[in-house]
Scaffold this motif. Structure first.
Motif, PDB file in Angstrom:
ATOM      1  N   GLY A 146     -34.199  18.072  78.353  1.00 52.52           N
ATOM      2  CA  GLY A 146     -34.260  16.641  78.105  1.00 52.52           C
ATOM      3  C   GLY A 146     -35.699  16.220  77.899  1.00 52.52           C
ATOM      4  O   GLY A 146     -36.614  16.786  78.506  1.00 52.52           O
ATOM      5  N   LEU A 147     -35.922  15.233  77.037  1.00 54.05           N
ATOM      6  CA  LEU A 147     -37.283  14.793  76.723  1.00 54.05           C
ATOM      7  C   LEU A 147     -37.334  13.267  76.684  1.00 54.05           C
ATOM      8  O   LEU A 147     -36.525  12.631  76.005  1.00 54.05           O
ATOM      9  N   ILE A 148     -38.302  12.699  77.404  1.00 53.66           N
ATOM     10  CA  ILE A 148     -38.485  11.253  77.454  1.00 53.66           C
ATOM     11  C   ILE A 148     -39.664  10.864  76.579  1.00 53.66           C
ATOM     12  O   ILE A 148     -40.752  11.446  76.682  1.00 53.66           O
ATOM     13  N   PHE A 149     -39.444   9.890  75.708  1.00 57.36           N
ATOM     14  CA  PHE A 149     -40.508   9.262  74.925  1.00 57.36           C
ATOM     15  C   PHE A 149     -40.769   7.872  75.484  1.00 57.36           C
ATOM     16  O   PHE A 149     -39.866   7.237  76.043  1.00 57.36           O
ATOM     17  N   LEU A 150     -41.989   7.391  75.305  1.00 58.83           N
ATOM     18  CA  LEU A 150     -42.339   6.079  75.843  1.00 58.83           C
ATOM     19  C   LEU A 150     -42.148   4.961  74.821  1.00 58.83           C
ATOM     20  O   LEU A 150     -41.994   3.797  75.205  1.00 58.83           O
ATOM     21  N   THR A 151     -42.193   5.305  73.542  1.00 58.93           N
ATOM     22  CA  THR A 151     -41.992   4.323  72.481  1.00 58.93           C
ATOM     23  C   THR A 151     -41.194   4.965  71.350  1.00 58.93           C
ATOM     24  O   THR A 151     -41.148   6.196  71.217  1.00 58.93           O
ATOM     25  N   ASP A 152     -40.586   4.111  70.531  1.00 62.80           N
ATOM     26  CA  ASP A 152     -39.873   4.623  69.368  1.00 62.80           C
ATOM     27  C   ASP A 152     -40.849   5.238  68.378  1.00 62.80           C
ATOM     28  O   ASP A 152     -40.515   6.193  67.671  1.00 62.80           O
ATOM     29  N   TYR A 153     -42.077   4.690  68.339  1.00 58.58           N
ATOM     30  CA  TYR A 153     -43.114   5.257  67.470  1.00 58.58           C
ATOM     31  C   TYR A 153     -43.375   6.719  67.830  1.00 58.58           C
ATOM     32  O   TYR A 153     -43.443   7.587  66.944  1.00 58.58           O
ATOM     33  N   ALA A 154     -43.523   7.014  69.112  1.00 55.40           N
ATOM     34  CA  ALA A 154     -43.771   8.391  69.546  1.00 55.40           C
ATOM     35  C   ALA A 154     -42.578   9.282  69.214  1.00 55.40           C
ATOM     36  O   ALA A 154     -42.739  10.420  68.766  1.00 55.40           O
ATOM     37  N   ARG A 155     -41.388   8.763  69.438  1.00 50.15           N
ATOM     38  CA  ARG A 155     -40.184   9.539  69.145  1.00 50.15           C
ATOM     39  C   ARG A 155     -40.130   9.918  67.663  1.00 50.15           C
ATOM     40  O   ARG A 155     -39.914  11.085  67.308  1.00 50.15           O
ATOM     41  N   LEU A 164     -36.176  20.380  66.660  1.00 45.68           N
ATOM     42  CA  LEU A 164     -34.998  20.867  67.368  1.00 45.68           C
ATOM     43  C   LEU A 164     -33.829  19.938  67.094  1.00 45.68           C
ATOM     44  O   LEU A 164     -33.974  18.710  67.123  1.00 45.68           O
ATOM     45  N   GLU A 165     -32.663  20.512  66.859  1.00 44.29           N
ATOM     46  CA  GLU A 165     -31.458  19.718  66.720  1.00 44.29           C
ATOM     47  C   GLU A 165     -30.791  19.568  68.081  1.00 44.29           C
ATOM     48  O   GLU A 165     -30.957  20.392  68.977  1.00 44.29           O
ATOM     49  N   ASN A 166     -30.035  18.491  68.247  1.00 45.80           N
ATOM     50  CA  ASN A 166     -29.250  18.253  69.466  1.00 45.80           C
ATOM     51  C   ASN A 166     -30.122  18.188  70.723  1.00 45.80           C
ATOM     52  O   ASN A 166     -29.724  18.635  71.797  1.00 45.80           O
ATOM     53  N   LEU A 167     -31.330  17.655  70.580  1.00 48.07           N
ATOM     54  CA  LEU A 167     -32.212  17.490  71.729  1.00 48.07           C
ATOM     55  C   LEU A 167     -31.774  16.269  72.533  1.00 48.07           C
ATOM     56  O   LEU A 167     -31.532  15.191  71.971  1.00 48.07           O
ATOM     57  N   ASN A 168     -31.621  16.442  73.849  1.00 42.19           N
ATOM     58  CA  ASN A 168     -31.351  15.303  74.726  1.00 42.19           C
ATOM     59  C   ASN A 168     -32.640  14.505  74.862  1.00 42.19           C
ATOM     60  O   ASN A 168     -33.584  14.966  75.506  1.00 42.19           O
ATOM     61  N   GLU A 169     -32.696  13.346  74.256  1.00 40.56           N
ATOM     62  CA  GLU A 169     -33.931  12.568  74.306  1.00 40.56           C
ATOM     63  C   GLU A 169     -33.628  11.095  74.507  1.00 40.56           C
ATOM     64  O   GLU A 169     -32.552  10.610  74.166  1.00 40.56           O
ATOM     65  N   LYS A 170     -34.618  10.396  75.059  1.00 40.39           N
ATOM     66  CA  LYS A 170     -34.441   8.984  75.396  1.00 40.39           C
ATOM     67  C   LYS A 170     -35.796   8.289  75.360  1.00 40.39           C
ATOM     68  O   LYS A 170     -36.802   8.837  75.824  1.00 40.39           O
ATOM     69  N   VAL A 171     -35.824   7.081  74.810  1.00 39.00           N
ATOM     70  CA  VAL A 171     -37.027   6.252  74.849  1.00 39.00           C
ATOM     71  C   VAL A 171     -36.964   5.378  76.100  1.00 39.00           C
ATOM     72  O   VAL A 171     -36.052   4.574  76.259  1.00 39.00           O
ATOM     73  N   ILE A 172     -37.932   5.585  77.008  1.00 40.84           N
ATOM     74  CA  ILE A 172     -38.000   4.805  78.243  1.00 40.84           C
ATOM     75  C   ILE A 172     -39.434   4.308  78.409  1.00 40.84           C
ATOM     76  O   ILE A 172     -40.323   5.060  78.814  1.00 40.84           O
ATOM     77  N   PRO A 173     -39.705   3.062  78.074  1.00 44.31           N
ATOM     78  CA  PRO A 173     -41.084   2.554  78.189  1.00 44.31           C
ATOM     79  C   PRO A 173     -41.511   2.368  79.634  1.00 44.31           C
ATOM     80  O   PRO A 173     -40.680   2.272  80.543  1.00 44.31           O
ATOM     81  N   HIS A 174     -42.821   2.337  79.846  1.00 46.59           N
ATOM     82  CA  HIS A 174     -43.376   2.041  81.161  1.00 46.59           C
ATOM     83  C   HIS A 174     -43.162   0.573  81.510  1.00 46.59           C
ATOM     84  O   HIS A 174     -42.824  -0.256  80.658  1.00 46.59           O
ATOM     85  N   GLY A 175     -43.402   0.257  82.769  1.00 44.81           N
ATOM     86  CA  GLY A 175     -43.326  -1.118  83.227  1.00 44.81           C
ATOM     87  C   GLY A 175     -44.714  -1.712  83.436  1.00 44.81           C
ATOM     88  O   GLY A 175     -45.724  -1.127  83.052  1.00 44.81           O
ATOM     89  N   ILE A 176     -44.738  -2.891  84.052  1.00 41.73           N
ATOM     90  CA  ILE A 176     -45.989  -3.585  84.354  1.00 41.73           C
ATOM     91  C   ILE A 176     -45.943  -4.028  85.808  1.00 41.73           C
ATOM     92  O   ILE A 176     -44.926  -4.551  86.274  1.00 41.73           O
ATOM     93  N   ASP A 177     -47.043  -3.830  86.506  1.00 40.85           N
ATOM     94  CA  ASP A 177     -47.158  -4.306  87.880  1.00 40.85           C
ATOM     95  C   ASP A 177     -47.105  -5.832  87.898  1.00 40.85           C
ATOM     96  O   ASP A 177     -47.724  -6.509  87.087  1.00 40.85           O
ATOM     97  N   ASP A 178     -46.351  -6.388  88.845  1.00 41.23           N
ATOM     98  CA  ASP A 178     -46.161  -7.841  88.930  1.00 41.23           C
ATOM     99  C   ASP A 178     -47.468  -8.616  89.032  1.00 41.23           C
ATOM    100  O   ASP A 178     -47.550  -9.766  88.582  1.00 41.23           O
TER     101      ASP A 178
END
Length: 386
Positions: A146-155, A164-178
């Motif tokens: 599995g591979l996590i990207f932070l932005t769609d641009y990076a993906r 690679l075909e059929n790679l388990n991947e997901k775009v999950i951006p970082h958060g911001i401290d309150d």
């Protein structure tokens, strides 16, 4: 399931902030994890909040050289993952040598994968280091389950390179401290400001070749020469060769353009609060946390049009080409002169920043890890029965 996290190469900056924040916000039991075991250096482990379900594992070698840590990752970590009965391994630093499966990693840094940016370092130890990182991380990405990207641009940039075909991947951006969320303040016409009480422009980032602080300084110098009562403050650590270039542009004792050096991350929000405009001139980013912080701080933003910046900031900023001083100057000048535009963009970027939170990042991360783990073990069962 039991989750193992190899944070052995997270030592400073955004990588440490990410792991500290998602473990502070995480509810792993909601996603089928009874326990989380994390390996890292002592300083990073001390920053991580103690939780009932979390076991922090320290070994002295993780405070030693990169080569020794890589040897540990390849020889000792696989054995320890078995000893702690880990079912899945998460490597947020991007490089894995353990061979453990299922393994999920993260693409954090675009510098090794964008040739134009890498070549800004010319023939140097830094360019060699980035080439080695590229080789190491591409190998890890191709071995990952599995591979996590932070932005769609990076993906979109990396998927063709990983090939690679059929790679388990997901775009999950970082958060911001309150603490970075500061409601937009009242703006004033530029005539309200004076050399004694200047309009403050802030640029927070490491002094580096792809951050283009020298170009920002040149642009601000031109605006000062036109008589605007402005002040530029540069904040961040430095890549020494680029700091030398920057210092050649700075005038000793000049209060209108200041390099303040690195400021403790826990105090950074106060710098944003005391500023009137934020500049972000990077030409290479994966997830521009600093841009997010500027957005949350309620500041109007003049921003690079490279990489993922338009994806994050959208229509809530004024854009420029970071290699063109005249474009940087024009963008800043537009914001200086247009009070209504400043106010509109400040509120717009502040609202956009609310989309990002560490709780959301933690939930999405553990949900993805659960999905990858379930998929891996379901396939193993199917293969063993066939």
């Amino acid at each position: 399931m039991i989750l193992g996290i190899d944070a052995s190469n997270l030592r400073q900056g955004g990588g440490v902030t990410h792991i500290v924040e998602i473990l502070k916000e995480a509810r792993p039991q909601n996603y089928g994890f009874s326990k989380v075991c994390i390996w890292s250096n002592q300083k990073t482990l001390e920053r991580i909040t103690n939780r009932d379900w979390l076991e922090k594992i320290y070994q002295p070698v993780l405070d030693q050289s990169l080569i020794k840590r890589q040897i540990w990752q390849k020889t000792t970590l696989p054995r320890q993952l078995k000893e702690y009965n880990c079912d899945i391994l998460y490597v947020p630093g991007g490089s894995d040598g353990s061979g453990f499966q299922p393994m999920v990693t993260m693409c954090r840094n675009m510098l090794p994968f964008e040739w134009k940016e890498l070549l800004r370092y010319k023939l140097s130890w830094m360019s060699l280091k980035l080439l080695l990182v590229r080789i190491s991380q591409l190998r890890s990405f191709r071995q990952a389950y599995g591979l996590i990207f932070l932005t769609d641009y990076a993906r979109k940039s990396l998927i063709p390179i990983i090939a690679l075909e059929n790679l388990n991947e997901k775009v999950i951006p970082h958060g911001i401290d309150d603490r970075f969320f500061i409601k937009p303040r009242t703006s004033y016409n530029i005539e309200r400001y004076t050399p004694e009480n200047p309009f403050k422009i802030l640029y927070v980032s490491i002094i580096d070749v792809y951050k283009h602080q020298v170009n920002v300084v040149k642009a601000v110098k031109s605006l000062i020469a036109k008589g605007y009562p402005i002040q530029l403050q540069l904040v961040g650590p430095a890549y020494k060769p680029e700091l030398k270039r920057l210092r050649r542009e700075l005038i000793s004792g000049d209060q209108k353009i200041q390099y303040l050096g690195a400021i403790d991350y826990n105090q950074l929000h106060a710098i944003y609060k005391d500023s009137h405009l934020n500049v972000f001139a990077s030409s290479c980013e994966n997830m521009p946390n600093i841009l997010l912080e500027g957005m949350a701080s309620g500041l109007p933003i003049a921003c690079s049009n490279f990489g993922p910046m338009p994806e994050i900031l959208g229509d809530a900023g004024i854009y420029f080409h970071p290699e063109k001083v005249e474009e940087i100057q024009k963008s800043i000048e537009i914001l200086i002169l247009d009070l209504n535009l400043r106010e509109r963009l400040s509120h717009s970027s502040y609202e956009k920043a609310k989309q990002y939170s560490w709780k959301k990042t933690a939930d999405q991360t553990f949900k993805f890890l659960q999905s990858v783990g379930n998929h891996y073990y379901e396939r193993r069962i199917l293969n063993s029965n066939s």
